[in-house]
Scaffold this motif. Structure first.
Motif, short mmCIF file in Angstrom:
data_model
loop_
_atom_site.label_atom_id
_atom_site.label_comp_id
_atom_site.label_asym_id
_atom_site.label_seq_id
_atom_site.Cartn_x
_atom_site.Cartn_y
_atom_site.Cartn_z
N MET A 170 55.47 42.39 43.70
CA MET A 170 54.40 43.16 44.33
C MET A 170 54.64 44.66 44.19
O MET A 170 53.68 45.45 44.19
N ALA A 175 52.12 39.32 40.55
CA ALA A 175 52.43 38.83 41.89
C ALA A 175 51.38 37.82 42.35
O ALA A 175 51.72 36.79 42.96
N GLU A 176 50.11 38.09 42.08
CA GLU A 176 49.06 37.14 42.46
C GLU A 176 49.22 35.81 41.72
O GLU A 176 49.06 34.73 42.30
N GLU A 230 50.97 43.93 40.53
CA GLU A 230 50.24 43.12 41.49
C GLU A 230 49.59 41.90 40.84
O GLU A 230 49.46 40.85 41.46
#
Length: 1342
Positions: A844, A851-852, A848
């Motif tokens: 994160m 990370a998702e 991002e």
């Protein structure tokens, strides 16, 4: 997929005499032939032909009898033999002449098989006007004769006429044939437009046969029996109408006639299996079909004969048909040759074409199959008798890697149907490649390395070279054909039998040309280019050679030859070298492989299914086998395919018929036989009886292949195989743990793909599959203990070790291996969700988007609600929000909570999170850090986490005392008084400590008195009251010594102390106290009264034991005697009809069946005898409803009561006697102390009385133990007696009841179980009382 291979050929030639008939003597495997009669000499000579021991390829003759045959036919021609048959059991040959004579020749019964004198020749009768056909039934009980005036005569074995009937035109009305178009083109699906083209009834043929006579019909009559002898078929030309086949039963009654068939000729042969009759149909264009009829006369298919390549224009004239005894081969007999046809998947294969007559001869040979050996036949012409034996065998290529292409060749006349099953699995009768040769094929051989194939046919050998394209085998290319350069007459004089490869390009051919011999041809030599003279005759003597086989590629050059007695030798060039392995007999099917230690392993199969490895018999029910480089694979008549790991002959382990637990055994379809095996593909090909093929992947081959791939570090192929064959992927690690951990990077590189690595990680489990479901069954592996890697500890476990090793390798490239990193963490045991979420939290901060994706993956692997809690436990609110968005949670629930957490200080936030998650101990740590002790106290009391609180406050004395006081109050509230007292005592709160110790009971009397003494304000009365309470509690607990101590030390009551000691039979201590305190008056008032009371109670107890033994032990013996003498009456109960079991005149209702039934009974059953229900005929539902929990509880209560007369009485009595004996044994010490006390106080008579009573009771117990608890021999004899009389053990064997019946079953098993008897030591009396033996007052009991 099977071919016919010659394994024996014998010849008898007679240039001077004319052979006119032949038949088999099945008992001696000999052929009987007749000479004459001829136009020159009307004399018949019966000759017996047998094999020559020194030269099996030749037959030696012996004359049995000869006689004149003066009769002639009606037209004046010389008489001829219509039938020649030998009955082995009567040693009689029956010769039936065309002129009508029936002659029998009876030989002498001689053990040596030779005639000791003249045979008896007798003409038993003559049928007029002539005999056109005759045939004995298969059971030799009936003889059917067709006469020249169209009559059929059925005769018995003694030639008595059973029935006689005429064959007339009216017989043709016996059958009204209605064809439904079986096998016709009109009844097959031809596309959607077929109906529009021609709308017609498919049951009505376009052309209806009228039964027109064939222009080449010879007018003969033929008879053929069905295999079971129930029906007989007679093919006769009905004058002026048509040729028809009539079917009669054994009584001579006409059953059916065949439908009209144009061009039908005189031959007929009924398949012994009974489903078809074969006949010959000739067409106007010259081609000939073999047509089939059902028993009802309707047509049932056909196939077209192939005209001989070399023959006269009339080669297709006078064709005869003969089925062999097991219905597998149909022999088509021409004038100069015999064709052997087989069928599979509705296709007919021409397997062999044997020359047995000169070109142009006018008479067809006499042909007969052996009655007991299905593939042994004899064919005789005027000057020659040929005896051939064949076997069904598969022409397969090498089965050892890397040459295991699954190459199989099938012979079909001049066509070789070739299919490499590793390339394509083509179902027969189709094939991948079809190869044509110059003449009908005799045998096929493959090179040892699978690089070539040699096809032996009548005029030469065709050599085909193989080419591979990647793993596929291309169409074989004809490299060269080596012709023999033979003339037509040589095909009749010389026979080609077998072919085999001796080197990569050299073949050996076994031929019979005068003598058995070998000829060789090297297709690789430059001088062999299209040169017929390149054939070389081998100087090796081959008179006894029966089979030639090419061993595997590891074997030196040459072929392995087997002689008639099972001896093996290697033939290479001009040399013949004996081999050490040998078979105990001649085995038709053989295979050879070289073991790892260089030892040659020879495998062979006999005709009766005995499978041998060298001289050791491995199986008795084998039907086919294949040998690979690792396994001997064979099928059994029990419909299993089994695998034996190759090892030394003595170490080979044959698996049992256990496909559920042994990987080496697998069930297959009934009658399946092996075609080939492909270890590289880990599969075998099986052919079913109807001809279709099945390719299966046996677990033994698959696991062997996976193990080999792992050992070769080919993890990619091993993983693919595991995934394809649904093998547990734990084997990739368990087979070689150390190798796997050392090569984790190689494993990840070969497996490739994140999904594949995830699949492997997700299937990991702690179980070692190589020791459970995939246990290596090789003898070497069975003797080797698994070696555990030092890197795998008992705490870490296999799963975590593998996951850690994978993680260590993947972390170098986090972005590429993100998915696998998360999977490795989640798959740990227990799942390392925090580590996985930590990886996401780090992402994160970097990317991002990644990370998702990572959150989506980890939510797929684990429960999203659990992940939410773990993310919250990491105190990372952003990560928690990201996980919550992947869940089904309502944002109105978690968003306000997360917002509130943002507003809190760090420690308060952490406390709130841990409190919500139930991490109370961590939450308490945060509260301590906040410094709010009041909250700490309330939180500890609320969640009962006293231990943790005491631990973290152990260095803070004041807080620790407060928490200890709270903990003591909690312990007191939950009735843990001892621990609570200790806590109060540690705090100096002796008042509460005394109260807790007092409530704890008699066990804490010492602690209680100490705590009470520590109280500064306690009065003497209160202390005495506490002491009295403890003394009463100890007396109730029968701790009389401790109670006496309290009375003396704290209550100053010597009388009460002495009473307690006497109550506990501690008379010596009581006397000591009297003397210590100088209270002689207590001897009479306290000690003597205590002795009297103890004497009274002991006497009463022993008397009760004595009476109980007298009552219960004989009752046990009585019950056991009844059970042994009549167990059925003992367990089954009284007669439900009110009569005794021994009353033979009892009335049984005639409307009640007394037959045995599994669900219904007319009387009280074994398991309803003691349930209180009388015998009645119940329904299935009522019987089933009894097996309920309610009935079981009721039956358990009955068992516990052991009421007299019930089946539970014996078990109850035995348990009661055991308890009594154990109680008596415990009482001996008390009685000894009592006796000593009585003697010391002068009560010798009472002491003597109690001693005598005790001795009697102990002796009674010893006798009872011997009677009640039987020895092992007595138990075994009793069980045998019950079983012999239909006892209950045999009744319930293999059956486990339920409900109330299960209680009875448990009781019966407990009663019959071997029980250890209780121990009873001998009671020793005091010598001063007149005891028989003594060791003194303080002596030990023996």
């Amino acid at each position: 997929m099977r071919n016919l291979r010659n394994i024996g050929q014998s010849v008898f030639a007679t240039p001077t005499s004319a052979i006119t008939a032949s038949c088999w003597d099945a008992a001696r495997d000999e052929v009987l032939v007749t000479y004459g009669p001829t136009a020159d000499e009307a004399r018949i000579e019966l000759v017996r032909l047998s094999k020559d021991g020194s030269k099996p390829s030749y037959l030696q003759s012996r004359t049995v009898a000869s006689w004149d045959a003066p009769s002639v036919k009606e037209n004046g021609d010389t008489d001829a033999i219509q039938s020649l048959h030998y009955s082995s059991d009567m040693l009689t040959t029956c010769v039936i002449m065309a002129g009508g004579d029936i002659v029998t020749v009876t030989e002498d019964d001689d053990e040596s098989g030779s005639s000791t004198g003249e045979a008896h020749v007798e003409i038993v009768g003559t049928l007029a006007p002539s005999i056109v056909a005759a045939r004995w039934s298969p059971d030799e009980e009936l003889l059917v004769i067709a006469t020249g005036d169209a009559k059929v005569v059925f005769m018995s074995r003694t030639f008595d006429v059973i029935t006689e009937t005429s064959m007339t035109i009216d017989d043709l009305k016996a059958s009204k044939h209605v064809s439904v178009g079986w096998g016709k083109k009109e009844t097959q699906f031809q596309g959607r437009g077929a109906k529009a083209k021609a709308l017609r009834d498919p049951t009505i043929p376009e052309k209806v046969d009228a039964g027109e006579l064939s222009p080449r019909d010879d007018g003969r009559c033929t008879i053929s029996w069905r295999g079971d002898g129930a029906y007989v078929a007679i093919n006769l030309f009905q004058e002026g109408v048509r040729r028809v086949v009539r079917v009669y039963n054994r009584d001579g009654e006409l059953d059916s006639v065949t439908e009209p068939v144009d061009g039908l000729e005189g031959s007929v042969s009924w398949r012994p299996a009974g489903n078809l009759m074969a006949g010959i149909q000739r067409f106007a264009d010259g081609h000939v079909d073999v047509v089939f009829f059902e028993r009802n006369g309707l047509r049932h298919g056909q196939f077209t004969l192939r005209a001989p390549d070399k023959g006269t224009p009339d080669a297709l004239d006078d064709i005869s048909l003969e089925w062999n005894s097991d219905s597998t081969v149909l022999a088509v007999i021409f004038r100069d040759r015999v064709q052997l046809w087989t069928t599979g998947n509705y296709h007919w294969y021409l397997k062999q074409e044997i020359f047995c007559g000169q070109f142009g001869q006018q008479l067809i040979p006499w042909f007969s199959w052996h009655a007991e050996k299905p593939l042994l036949f004899a064919a005789s012409t005027a000057d020659k008798v040929l005896v051939n034996e064949y076997i069904f065998t598969v022409a397969r290529g090498p089965t050892s890697p890397p040459h295991d292409h699954g190459a199989v060749a099938v012979i079909d006349g001049r066509t070789v149907k070739f299919t490499p099953f590793r390339t394509a699995n083509v179902p027969p009768p189709m094939t991948l490649y079809e190869l044509e040769v110059e003449s009908p094929v005799t045998d096929i051989a493959f090179a040892k390395d699978g690089s070539a194939m040699a096809v032996l046919h009548q005029v030469g050998v065709s050599f085909y070279a193989f080419e591979t394209k990647d793993p596929r085998l291309c169409c074989p290319k004809l490299a060269r054909t080596a012709l023999f350069g033979v003339e037509d007459f040589q095909l009749y004089e010389e026979s080609l039998l077998q072919i085999s490869f001796s080197e990569r390009t050299e073949v050996q051919v076994l031929q019979l040309a005068g003598d058995l011999g070998l000829i060789s041809y090297d297709f690789g030599a430059a001088s062999a280019q299209d040169n017929t003279e390149a054939w070389t005759k081998t100087a090796v003597k081959a008179d006894l050679v029966a089979t030639l086989v090419s061993p595997d590629d590891a074997f030196p050059d040459g072929v392995v030859a087997q002689d008639r007695v099972g001896k093996l030798s290697r033939i290479c060039g001009q040399e013949r070298e004996p081999l050490d392995p040998r078979f105990p007999m001649f085995l038709p099917w053989t295979s050879f492989v070289t073991h790892e230690d260089g030892q040659l392993l020879a495998f062979g199969l006999s005709r009766n299914g005995q499978l041998y490895a060298n001289s050791r018999q491995l199986a008795k029910n084998c039907t086919s086998f294949v040998v690979t480089n690792r396994h001997l694979i064979f099928t059994t008549s029990n419909h299993f395919v089994k695998f034996i790991h190759l090892a030394s002959v003595d170490d080979m382990d044959v698996p049992a018929d256990d496909p559920e637990s042994d990987e080496r055994c697998r069930s297959v379809e009934r009658g399946a036989r092996l075609v080939t095996a492909m270890p590289t593909k880990m599969s075998i090909v099986l052919q079913m009886p109807r001809g279709n093929l099945e390719t299966i992947f046996p677990r033994a081959m698959v696991l062997a292949g996976i193990r080999q791939l792992i050992e070769q570090k080919d993890y990619g192929a091993a993983f693919t195989t595991c995934r394809t064959q649904r093998v547990d992927m734990n084997i990739l690690y368990d087979h070689r743990p150390e190798q796997f951990l050392d090569n984790v990077g190689l494993f990840l590189d070969q497996v490739k793909g994140a999904a594949n690595i995830d699949l492997f990680l997700s299937t990991l489990k702690e179980e070692d599959v190589t020791q459970t479901m995939y246990r290596d069954t090789t003898s070497a592996a069975a003797n080797t203990q698994p070696q555990l890697d030092s890197r795998v500890s008992s705490q870490t476990g296999k799963i975590n070790t593998v996951c850690n090793a994978v993680l260590q390798r993947l972390r170098t490239q986090k972005n590429v291996n993100l998915q696998n990193i998360i999977t490795a963490n989640v798959c740990k045991n227990p799942p390392a969700l925090d580590d996985g979420l930590t990886v996401v939290a780090e992402l994160m901060q970097e990317d991002e988007t990644l990370a998702e994706r990572a959150v989506e993956h980890i939510c797929f692997l684990a429960d999203v609600n659990t992940l939410y809690d773990h993310a919250l436990g990491l105190y990372n609110l952003d990560l928690t929000l990201l996980v919550a968005q992947q869940s089904q949670r309502d944002p109105r629930e978690y968003l306000p909570f997360i917002q509130d957490l943002h507003k809190m200080p760090v420690l308060r936030r952490q406390f709130t999170i841990d409190d919500k998650l139930g991490h109370h101990e961590k939450a308490l740590d945060h509260l301590k850090a906040l410094g709010s002790f009041d909250e700490v106290k309330n939180y500890v009391v609320k969640h009962k986490i006293y231990n943790h609180a005491l631990g973290i406050y152990r260095l803070e004395h004041e807080h620790h005392r407060i928490l200890t006081d709270l903990y003591a109050a909690y312990l007191k509230s939950i009735s843990q008084f001892r621990e609570a007292g200790l806590a109060y005592e540690s705090l100096g709160n002796f008042l509460d400590a005394t109260d807790c110790y007092l409530k704890a009971g008699a066990s804490c009397w010492r602690e209680c008195l100490f705590a009470a003494w520590q109280q500064t304000s306690i009065s003497a009365e209160s202390l005495s009251e506490i002491a009295g309470t403890l003394a009463d509690a100890l007396r109730e607990a029968k701790d009389y010594a401790s109670a006496a101590t309290i009375h003396i030390d704290y209550l100053d009551s010597i009388e009460s102390a002495i009473q307690c000691l006497c109550k506990g039979y501690l008379f010596s201590d009581a006397l000591r106290l009297v003397a210590l305190h100088k209270r002689p008056e207590l001897l009479d008032t306290a000690v003597d009264s205590g002795l009297a009371e103890a004497f009274s109670s002991s006497t009463e107890f022993l008397a009760d034991c004595k009476e109980q033994l007298k009552a219960q032990v004989p009752r046990i013996a009585e019950l056991r005697k009844k059970a042994r003498e009549d167990p059925l009456a003992f367990y089954e109960g009284e007669n439900p009809f009110g009569r005794g079991a021994g009353d033979s005149s009892m009335d049984i209702p005639d409307d009640v069946s007394i037959a045995a039934s599994s669900r219904m009974s007319t009387s009280a059953s074994l398991f309803t005898r003691y349930t209180g229900k009388g015998g009645s005929v119940g329904t299935v539902a009522s019987n089933v409803s009894r097996a309920t929990s309610k009935n079981r509880k009721r039956e358990e209560k009955k068992r516990a009561r052991g009421r007299k007369g019930t089946v539970y009485e014996e078990e109850y009595l035995v348990n009661s006697v055991r308890r009594l004996v154990e109680r008596v044994e415990q009482t001996q010490g008390e009685v000894e102390r009592l006796v000593i006390g009585l003697v010391r106080r002068g009560m010798t008579e009472r002491a003597r009385a109690i001693e005598e009573l005790m001795e009697v009771v102990v002796e009674g117990c010893r006798v009872a133990v011997g009677e009640v608890w039987e020895t092992k021999q007595q138990v075994r004899a009793g069980r045998q007696n019950e079983n012999d009389h239909g006892g209950v053990d045999s009744f319930v064997e293999g059956y486990r009841p339920t409900g109330g019946d299960a209680v009875l079953q448990d009781s019966l098993e407990a009663t019959r179980a071997r029980q250890e008897p209780p121990v009873v030591e001998k009671f020793v009396r005091l010598s001063i009382l007149g005891g028989r033996s003594s060791t003194g007052v303080g002596g030990k009991r023996r």
